[in-house]
Design a protein around this motif. Structure first.
Motif, mmCIF file in Angstrom:
data_model
loop_
_atom_site.group_PDB
_atom_site.id
_atom_site.type_symbol
_atom_site.label_atom_id
_atom_site.label_comp_id
_atom_site.label_asym_id
_atom_site.label_seq_id
_atom_site.Cartn_x
_atom_site.Cartn_y
_atom_site.Cartn_z
ATOM 1 N N LEU A 116 66.331 20.910 60.380
ATOM 2 C CA LEU A 116 65.247 20.551 59.465
ATOM 3 C C LEU A 116 64.236 19.616 60.130
ATOM 4 O O LEU A 116 63.018 19.755 59.935
ATOM 5 C CB LEU A 116 65.823 19.895 58.205
ATOM 6 N N SER A 117 64.716 18.660 60.935
ATOM 7 C CA SER A 117 63.803 17.740 61.624
ATOM 8 C C SER A 117 62.937 18.498 62.622
ATOM 9 O O SER A 117 61.726 18.246 62.738
ATOM 10 C CB SER A 117 64.600 16.658 62.356
ATOM 11 N N THR A 118 63.544 19.443 63.345
ATOM 12 C CA THR A 118 62.785 20.244 64.318
ATOM 13 C C THR A 118 61.738 21.098 63.617
ATOM 14 O O THR A 118 60.583 21.198 64.075
ATOM 15 C CB THR A 118 63.743 21.146 65.122
ATOM 16 N N PHE A 126 50.069 27.269 53.513
ATOM 17 C CA PHE A 126 51.468 27.653 53.787
ATOM 18 C C PHE A 126 52.122 26.646 54.725
ATOM 19 O O PHE A 126 53.295 26.287 54.554
ATOM 20 C CB PHE A 126 51.505 29.055 54.395
ATOM 21 N N TYR A 127 51.367 26.169 55.719
ATOM 22 C CA TYR A 127 51.905 25.135 56.613
ATOM 23 C C TYR A 127 52.305 23.894 55.824
ATOM 24 O O TYR A 127 53.427 23.378 55.964
ATOM 25 C CB TYR A 127 50.850 24.727 57.648
ATOM 26 N N LEU A 128 51.364 23.385 55.009
ATOM 27 C CA LEU A 128 51.634 22.162 54.254
ATOM 28 C C LEU A 128 52.807 22.351 53.297
ATOM 29 O O LEU A 128 53.659 21.468 53.148
ATOM 30 C CB LEU A 128 50.373 21.738 53.489
ATOM 31 N N GLY A 129 52.833 23.510 52.634
ATOM 32 C CA GLY A 129 53.934 23.781 51.713
ATOM 33 C C GLY A 129 55.265 23.847 52.431
ATOM 34 O O GLY A 129 56.292 23.346 51.918
ATOM 35 N N ILE A 139 56.174 22.391 62.513
ATOM 36 C CA ILE A 139 55.140 22.890 61.595
ATOM 37 C C ILE A 139 54.017 21.867 61.459
ATOM 38 O O ILE A 139 52.840 22.225 61.322
ATOM 39 C CB ILE A 139 55.742 23.229 60.223
ATOM 40 N N ILE A 140 54.347 20.570 61.539
ATOM 41 C CA ILE A 140 53.306 19.536 61.520
ATOM 42 C C ILE A 140 52.389 19.712 62.739
ATOM 43 O O ILE A 140 51.159 19.605 62.634
ATOM 44 C CB ILE A 140 53.928 18.129 61.491
ATOM 45 N N SER A 141 52.978 20.000 63.891
ATOM 46 C CA SER A 141 52.174 20.218 65.097
ATOM 47 C C SER A 141 51.259 21.428 64.928
ATOM 48 O O SER A 141 50.079 21.390 65.312
ATOM 49 C CB SER A 141 53.091 20.423 66.309
ATOM 50 N N LEU A 142 51.788 22.508 64.357
ATOM 51 C CA LEU A 142 50.968 23.695 64.106
ATOM 52 C C LEU A 142 49.814 23.369 63.161
ATOM 53 O O LEU A 142 48.688 23.827 63.353
ATOM 54 C CB LEU A 142 51.823 24.821 63.507
ATOM 55 N N VAL A 153 48.347 20.395 62.588
ATOM 56 C CA VAL A 153 47.344 19.546 63.250
ATOM 57 C C VAL A 153 46.470 20.386 64.179
ATOM 58 O O VAL A 153 45.238 20.264 64.179
ATOM 59 C CB VAL A 153 48.045 18.418 64.036
ATOM 60 N N PHE A 154 47.101 21.259 64.960
ATOM 61 C CA PHE A 154 46.335 22.093 65.883
ATOM 62 C C PHE A 154 45.413 23.036 65.122
ATOM 63 O O PHE A 154 44.249 23.254 65.518
ATOM 64 C CB PHE A 154 47.295 22.894 66.763
ATOM 65 N N SER A 155 45.893 23.609 64.027
ATOM 66 C CA SER A 155 45.086 24.563 63.258
ATOM 67 C C SER A 155 43.888 23.872 62.613
ATOM 68 O O SER A 155 42.772 24.408 62.629
ATOM 69 C CB SER A 155 45.947 25.229 62.180
ATOM 70 N N PHE A 156 44.103 22.691 62.041
ATOM 71 C CA PHE A 156 42.983 21.951 61.459
ATOM 72 C C PHE A 156 41.972 21.563 62.534
ATOM 73 O O PHE A 156 40.756 21.583 62.304
ATOM 74 C CB PHE A 156 43.482 20.702 60.731
ATOM 75 N N SER A 157 42.468 21.219 63.721
ATOM 76 C CA SER A 157 41.561 20.892 64.827
ATOM 77 C C SER A 157 40.723 22.108 65.207
ATOM 78 O O SER A 157 39.526 21.986 65.486
ATOM 79 C CB SER A 157 42.365 20.409 66.037
ATOM 80 N N MET A 158 41.352 23.290 65.225
ATOM 81 C CA MET A 158 40.630 24.515 65.539
ATOM 82 C C MET A 158 39.535 24.786 64.505
ATOM 83 O O MET A 158 38.435 25.231 64.846
ATOM 84 C CB MET A 158 41.597 25.690 65.588
#
Length: 451
Positions: A67-69, A116-119, A74-77, A79-84
């Protein structure tokens, strides 16, 4: 205090926000996580766990690690997606037009992926904190919830690949132009189909109608036509919106007309004015004029020294010519058939005229490209195509030749190369073959300056 009217007024602002759908999906996933937690140890859930036992986690350490992984990944995904998204918006504003930004921000596919990421993050974290001691020193491991979190993580990886593909295509100028053209053409065709299916033989004389003054300022972008037509039917009145969409109104400006004097009915006037929408952004779905404006601005931006892309400008010019041809088949007064009987509309709208569209969309191109013979030849070719389709429309033909006179004046002043002027002369000869009398005058005017 938040009232229903205030919510309605801010509806467009809410749904156009990049955080609207992500927020909705986050609430949905939170609810799903609470439901999963509530039924995790119920008899039906335990039966499902027995069937899926080989796929479920039975160790507290493994459960926390997984769960931690998942949460961190998903948090990394996210952040990267919002940056894009931010990079794409900055690039679109710099290389295309700031007016296309609302269309990019409101793309539901991108918002749904981010949601979907946030959820998934919310769901995974709730499963993580749900690992607890249930009695006799035994650990309660939400193995079914962990399995669902793992599935959500795998789906997020698939969505990430899709997001990168989609966001890279969204910034390509050809795709932006094609989307604008397709959506604008669809809006024009829908108006054309409605008017041809339910034609109005005789429009009222709006000059004799009574004016209603605006009580607010801003860019007029539309009206809640269902509600407005219902009010008109209830009170047996007709309304004419005398300004085009996008017109900037100030307090006291008479932008409405009514066939009945409503001076002694201030409450009815307030009810009518409450149906109108004022905001800044321009969406093609609101009016085809906005799509044409955005295409024109992309053409102008393509001609700037920093970009220098005449091919894109020519493509945009060709698209504008097709859209202007479609506009020829639409009445100068539009109308709504909602709440009306026997094709007698109660709501009339000032349609952006052919002259206005011609001036608003080609004037910036003419001013910025008047030194470029390649682009100006294609502008003349676009006018030739429009003239060919407008041959039976005397008013439009006259407007086109008046504007062609302005184009020729600019060309004559700024293009002196003999070869370029010969190409322009050949294009003017092609125009003269469509409309001999006016075309010959235009050709004679240009060739006389060559001598």
């Amino acid at each position: 205090m938040i009232t229903p009217r205030k919510i309605a007024d801010n509806y467009r602002e809410m749904i156009s926000s990049i955080g609207f759908y992500p927020s909705m999906l986050s609430v949905l996933f939170l609810t799903f996580a609470l439901i999963t937690t509530a039924v995790e140890y119920s008899d039906p859930a335990m039966s499902v766990k027995k069937v899926l036992s080989v796929l479920l986690v039975d160790s507290e350490e493994n459960a926390r690690t997984i769960l931690s992984t998942l949460a961190g990944s998903i948090i990394s995904l996210t952040v990267f997606s919002f940056s894009m998204v931010m990079v794409v918006l900055n690039s679109a504003s710099a290389s295309l037009s700031p007016r296309v930004l609302p269309g990019l921000i409101t793309r539901k596919s991108h918002q749904l992926v981010l949601g979907f990421y946030l959820g998934s993050i919310i769901y995974t974290i709730l499963m993580l904190i749900n690992i607890r001691t249930i009695g006799n020193g035994n650990m309660g491991i939400p193995s079914l919830g962990i399995f669902i979190s793992l599935v959500l993580g795998l789906i997020s990886l698939g969505f990430f690949v899709y997001f990168i593909h989609s966001i890279s295509r969204a910034i390509q100028v050809d795709n932006v132009l094609n989307d604008l053209f397709k959506n604008t053409k669809s809006e024009l065709n829908s108006i054309k189909a409605m008017q041809h299916e339910h034609p109005v033989d005789d429009f009222p004389n709006f000059d004799d109608w009574y004016s209603i003054k605006s009580k607010t300022e801003g860019y007029f972008k539309g009206a809640h036509s269902d509600k407005l037509c219902a009010i008109c039917k209830e009170h047996d009145i007709k309304i004419y919106i005398s300004v085009k969409q996008g017109f900037f109104t100030v307090k006291g400006y008479p932008f409405l007309k009514c066939d009945t004097d409503l001076t002694d009915k201030p409450e009815l006037i307030d009810e009518l004015l409450a149906c109108f929408i004022f905001y800044i952004e321009e969406y093609v779905s609101d009016h085809y004029r906005y799509g044409m404006t955005q295409i024109s601005e992309i053409a102008v931006k393509a001609m700037s020294p920093g970009i220098n892309d005449p091919g894109t400008a020519v493509k945009a010019i060709d698209m504008l010519s097709i859209l202007l041809i479609l506009r020829l088949d639409i009445y100068d007064v539009n109308y709504s058939l909602k709440q009306c009987d026997d094709n007698h509309p109660k709501l009339f709208l000032h349609e952006t005229s052919f002259d206005e569209l011609l001036h608003d969309n080609f004037t910036p191109i003419r001013n910025y490209a008047k030194n470029d013979a390649y682009v100006m030849v294609n502008v003349l070719e676009a006018f030739k195509n429009i003239l060919f389709r407008a041959s039976d429309n005397e008013k439009a033909t006259k407007s086109l030749f008046i504007y062609l006179g302005a184009i020729i004046e600019d060309i004559d002043t700024h293009i002196s190369n003999e070869y370029d002027r010969e190409q322009i002369t050949n294009m003017l000869k092609a125009i003269a073959r469509i409309s001999e009398q006016q075309g010959e005058k235009l050709l004679a005017r240009f060739t006389s300056n060559n001598q």
